[in-house]
Design a protein around this motif. Sequence first.
Motif, PDB file in Angstrom:
ATOM      1  N   PHE A 122      26.610 -33.052  34.790  1.00 52.67           N
ATOM      2  CA  PHE A 122      25.915 -31.727  34.456  1.00 52.67           C
ATOM      3  C   PHE A 122      25.498 -31.798  33.104  1.00 52.67           C
ATOM      4  O   PHE A 122      25.238 -30.302  32.626  1.00 52.67           O
ATOM      5  CB  PHE A 122      27.278 -30.957  34.541  1.00 52.67           C
ATOM      6  N   GLY A 123      25.528 -32.654  32.094  1.00 55.61           N
ATOM      7  CA  GLY A 123      25.039 -32.655  30.997  1.00 55.61           C
ATOM      8  C   GLY A 123      25.989 -31.725  29.930  1.00 55.61           C
ATOM      9  O   GLY A 123      25.493 -31.282  28.903  1.00 55.61           O
ATOM     10  N   LEU A 124      27.468 -31.698  30.153  1.00 58.72           N
ATOM     11  CA  LEU A 124      28.275 -31.031  29.377  1.00 58.72           C
ATOM     12  C   LEU A 124      28.683 -32.055  28.525  1.00 58.72           C
ATOM     13  O   LEU A 124      29.737 -32.745  28.578  1.00 58.72           O
ATOM     14  CB  LEU A 124      29.556 -30.306  30.332  1.00 58.72           C
ATOM     15  N   ALA A 125      28.288 -32.075  27.333  1.00 59.17           N
ATOM     16  CA  ALA A 125      28.398 -33.097  26.299  1.00 59.17           C
ATOM     17  C   ALA A 125      29.127 -32.499  25.089  1.00 59.17           C
ATOM     18  O   ALA A 125      29.188 -33.096  24.065  1.00 59.17           O
ATOM     19  CB  ALA A 125      27.133 -33.724  25.806  1.00 59.17           C
ATOM     20  N   ARG A 126      30.063 -31.567  25.461  1.00 57.06           N
ATOM     21  CA  ARG A 126      30.939 -30.829  24.330  1.00 57.06           C
ATOM     22  C   ARG A 126      32.194 -30.033  25.007  1.00 57.06           C
ATOM     23  O   ARG A 126      32.311 -30.289  25.961  1.00 57.06           O
ATOM     24  CB  ARG A 126      30.062 -29.900  23.455  1.00 57.06           C
ATOM     25  N   LEU A 127      33.086 -29.936  24.016  1.00 57.75           N
ATOM     26  CA  LEU A 127      34.155 -28.990  24.303  1.00 57.75           C
ATOM     27  C   LEU A 127      33.711 -27.991  24.793  1.00 57.75           C
ATOM     28  O   LEU A 127      32.900 -27.176  24.289  1.00 57.75           O
ATOM     29  CB  LEU A 127      34.989 -28.983  23.232  1.00 57.75           C
ATOM     30  N   ALA A 128      34.389 -27.830  25.947  1.00 53.60           N
ATOM     31  CA  ALA A 128      33.957 -26.278  26.946  1.00 53.60           C
ATOM     32  C   ALA A 128      34.735 -25.393  26.370  1.00 53.60           C
ATOM     33  O   ALA A 128      35.655 -24.638  27.076  1.00 53.60           O
ATOM     34  CB  ALA A 128      34.300 -26.577  28.266  1.00 53.60           C
ATOM     35  N   LEU A 129      34.804 -24.764  25.150  1.00 50.41           N
ATOM     36  CA  LEU A 129      35.461 -23.848  24.348  1.00 50.41           C
ATOM     37  C   LEU A 129      34.626 -23.022  23.291  1.00 50.41           C
ATOM     38  O   LEU A 129      33.987 -23.549  22.561  1.00 50.41           O
ATOM     39  CB  LEU A 129      36.737 -24.425  23.719  1.00 50.41           C
ATOM     40  N   HIS A 130      34.643 -21.673  23.799  1.00 55.51           N
ATOM     41  CA  HIS A 130      33.687 -20.493  22.819  1.00 55.51           C
ATOM     42  C   HIS A 130      34.231 -19.299  22.417  1.00 55.51           C
ATOM     43  O   HIS A 130      34.970 -18.624  23.225  1.00 55.51           O
ATOM     44  CB  HIS A 130      32.465 -20.363  24.077  1.00 55.51           C
ATOM     45  N   ALA A 131      34.354 -19.212  21.289  1.00 58.46           N
ATOM     46  CA  ALA A 131      34.770 -18.112  20.705  1.00 58.46           C
ATOM     47  C   ALA A 131      33.940 -17.079  20.963  1.00 58.46           C
ATOM     48  O   ALA A 131      33.191 -16.610  20.242  1.00 58.46           O
ATOM     49  CB  ALA A 131      35.292 -18.173  19.186  1.00 58.46           C
ATOM     50  N   ARG A 132      34.294 -16.239  21.993  1.00 61.13           N
ATOM     51  CA  ARG A 132      33.286 -14.959  22.708  1.00 61.13           C
ATOM     52  C   ARG A 132      33.387 -13.830  21.836  1.00 61.13           C
ATOM     53  O   ARG A 132      32.327 -13.157  21.565  1.00 61.13           O
ATOM     54  CB  ARG A 132      33.460 -14.726  24.079  1.00 61.13           C
ATOM     55  N   SER A 133      34.486 -13.465  21.264  1.00 67.80           N
ATOM     56  CA  SER A 133      34.686 -12.330  20.654  1.00 67.80           C
ATOM     57  C   SER A 133      35.863 -12.209  19.607  1.00 67.80           C
ATOM     58  O   SER A 133      36.769 -13.062  19.668  1.00 67.80           O
ATOM     59  CB  SER A 133      34.735 -10.919  21.456  1.00 67.80           C
ATOM     60  N   LEU A 134      35.655 -11.258  18.626  1.00 68.09           N
ATOM     61  CA  LEU A 134      36.547 -11.062  17.551  1.00 68.09           C
ATOM     62  C   LEU A 134      36.579  -9.553  17.055  1.00 68.09           C
ATOM     63  O   LEU A 134      35.225  -9.089  16.845  1.00 68.09           O
ATOM     64  CB  LEU A 134      36.321 -11.881  16.492  1.00 68.09           C
ATOM     65  N   GLY A 135      37.685  -8.946  17.195  1.00 68.69           N
ATOM     66  CA  GLY A 135      37.896  -7.620  17.018  1.00 68.69           C
ATOM     67  C   GLY A 135      38.865  -7.182  15.756  1.00 68.69           C
ATOM     68  O   GLY A 135      39.942  -7.950  16.032  1.00 68.69           O
ATOM     69  N   PHE A 136      38.947  -6.032  15.216  1.00 66.72           N
ATOM     70  CA  PHE A 136      39.755  -5.823  14.258  1.00 66.72           C
ATOM     71  C   PHE A 136      39.533  -4.350  13.708  1.00 66.72           C
ATOM     72  O   PHE A 136      38.516  -3.968  14.003  1.00 66.72           O
ATOM     73  CB  PHE A 136      40.136  -6.723  13.108  1.00 66.72           C
ATOM     74  N   VAL A 137      40.418  -3.621  13.188  1.00 63.06           N
ATOM     75  CA  VAL A 137      40.193  -2.387  12.336  1.00 63.06           C
ATOM     76  C   VAL A 137      39.452  -2.944  11.154  1.00 63.06           C
ATOM     77  O   VAL A 137      40.355  -3.502  10.135  1.00 63.06           O
ATOM     78  CB  VAL A 137      41.357  -1.622  12.231  1.00 63.06           C
ATOM     79  N   HIS A 138      38.479  -2.252  10.727  1.00 57.41           N
ATOM     80  CA  HIS A 138      37.746  -2.813   9.428  1.00 57.41           C
ATOM     81  C   HIS A 138      38.550  -2.135   8.327  1.00 57.41           C
ATOM     82  O   HIS A 138      38.869  -0.977   8.126  1.00 57.41           O
ATOM     83  CB  HIS A 138      36.352  -1.865   9.363  1.00 57.41           C
ATOM     84  N   PRO A 139      39.155  -3.277   7.477  1.00 62.13           N
ATOM     85  CA  PRO A 139      39.959  -2.795   6.357  1.00 62.13           C
ATOM     86  C   PRO A 139      39.737  -1.928   5.605  1.00 62.13           C
ATOM     87  O   PRO A 139      40.617  -1.361   4.663  1.00 62.13           O
ATOM     88  CB  PRO A 139      40.614  -4.195   6.017  1.00 62.13           C
ATOM     89  N   TRP A 140      38.531  -1.702   5.401  1.00 63.27           N
ATOM     90  CA  TRP A 140      37.818  -0.753   4.180  1.00 63.27           C
ATOM     91  C   TRP A 140      37.360   0.340   4.866  1.00 63.27           C
ATOM     92  O   TRP A 140      36.921   1.743   3.864  1.00 63.27           O
ATOM     93  CB  TRP A 140      36.729  -1.373   3.454  1.00 63.27           C
ATOM     94  N   GLU A 141      37.110   0.435   6.043  1.00 59.12           N
ATOM     95  CA  GLU A 141      36.370   1.822   6.592  1.00 59.12           C
ATOM     96  C   GLU A 141      37.310   2.273   7.577  1.00 59.12           C
ATOM     97  O   GLU A 141      37.049   3.782   7.992  1.00 59.12           O
ATOM     98  CB  GLU A 141      35.158   1.264   7.380  1.00 59.12           C
ATOM     99  N   GLY A 142      38.224   1.405   8.341  1.00 54.11           N
ATOM    100  CA  GLY A 142      39.381   2.245   9.035  1.00 54.11           C
ATOM    101  C   GLY A 142      38.955   2.486  10.388  1.00 54.11           C
ATOM    102  O   GLY A 142      39.478   3.145  11.299  1.00 54.11           O
ATOM    103  N   LYS A 143      37.730   1.681  10.772  1.00 48.67           N
ATOM    104  CA  LYS A 143      37.032   1.907  12.368  1.00 48.67           C
ATOM    105  C   LYS A 143      37.412   0.742  13.029  1.00 48.67           C
ATOM    106  O   LYS A 143      37.214  -0.471  12.508  1.00 48.67           O
ATOM    107  CB  LYS A 143      35.609   2.176  12.220  1.00 48.67           C
ATOM    108  N   PRO A 144      37.531   0.666  14.390  1.00 50.37           N
ATOM    109  CA  PRO A 144      37.622  -0.578  15.034  1.00 50.37           C
ATOM    110  C   PRO A 144      36.253  -1.117  15.026  1.00 50.37           C
ATOM    111  O   PRO A 144      35.162  -0.480  15.346  1.00 50.37           O
ATOM    112  CB  PRO A 144      38.098  -0.127  16.588  1.00 50.37           C
ATOM    113  N   ILE A 145      36.178  -2.387  15.027  1.00 52.88           N
ATOM    114  CA  ILE A 145      34.916  -3.060  15.160  1.00 52.88           C
ATOM    115  C   ILE A 145      35.014  -4.545  15.918  1.00 52.88           C
ATOM    116  O   ILE A 145      36.049  -5.268  15.868  1.00 52.88           O
ATOM    117  CB  ILE A 145      34.215  -3.372  13.760  1.00 52.88           C
TER     118      ILE A 145
END
Length: 215
Positions: A171-194
């Motif tokens: 299948f041509g899968l020549a790498r680790l099948a792991l992908h960091a698809r998303s990352l979220g947090f409350v903006h530490p200086w603006e206080g808004k979820p992002i």
Amino acid sequence: MLVILHRDERFVVVDKPSGLAVHPGWADDERTAMHEVRDLLGQKVFPVHRLDRATSGVLVFALAPESARVFCEMFEEGRVEKHYLALVRGVAPEAGTIDHPIPRREGGPRVPASTSFRRVWRGDHLSLVDAEPHSGRLHQVRRHMKHISHPLIGDANYGKGALNREYRERFGLARLALHARSLGFVHPWEGKPITFEAALPEDLRAPFERIGVVI
């Protein structure tokens, strides 16, 4: 190639390709993601968390030591929500939480670690899972999925070499099948979820399509 997803005066978020180490202190590579981002921005940057060399996806760098300290505390205290896509061997449970101690770093003592997951696709002998690590340990998603007997495809450390070769050749899968698809947090200086998201890269998208994975 690195792609910048976000930049402000405090931090930058990038989409890291597989095969690129994050920091020279974590590898012997002459070029790392830190070097690439530094050169793109024309200024020094500070890593605040890590992705394995073979893992692609969302990665954050601070733009000053003070910002780096804030982010390091957020990651350490579990105030950052991280989601990974992982293609694993076998039919994984529909959902679950893995509590199993693993080291923070190579050679270090085992410490508590927790990962939640849910299955988002299943084949006859494969599953795609959305994994959410609640702590930041060495190879956490990879170790935890191995712990429940569902190692990642393409994992040279915790998977099976013969199976990895089969998926590379078929299948041509020549790498680790792991992908960091998303990352979220409350903006530490603006206080808004992002939340920041990275699309599945071509070196995973095309093999997944050949395998029949549906996301």
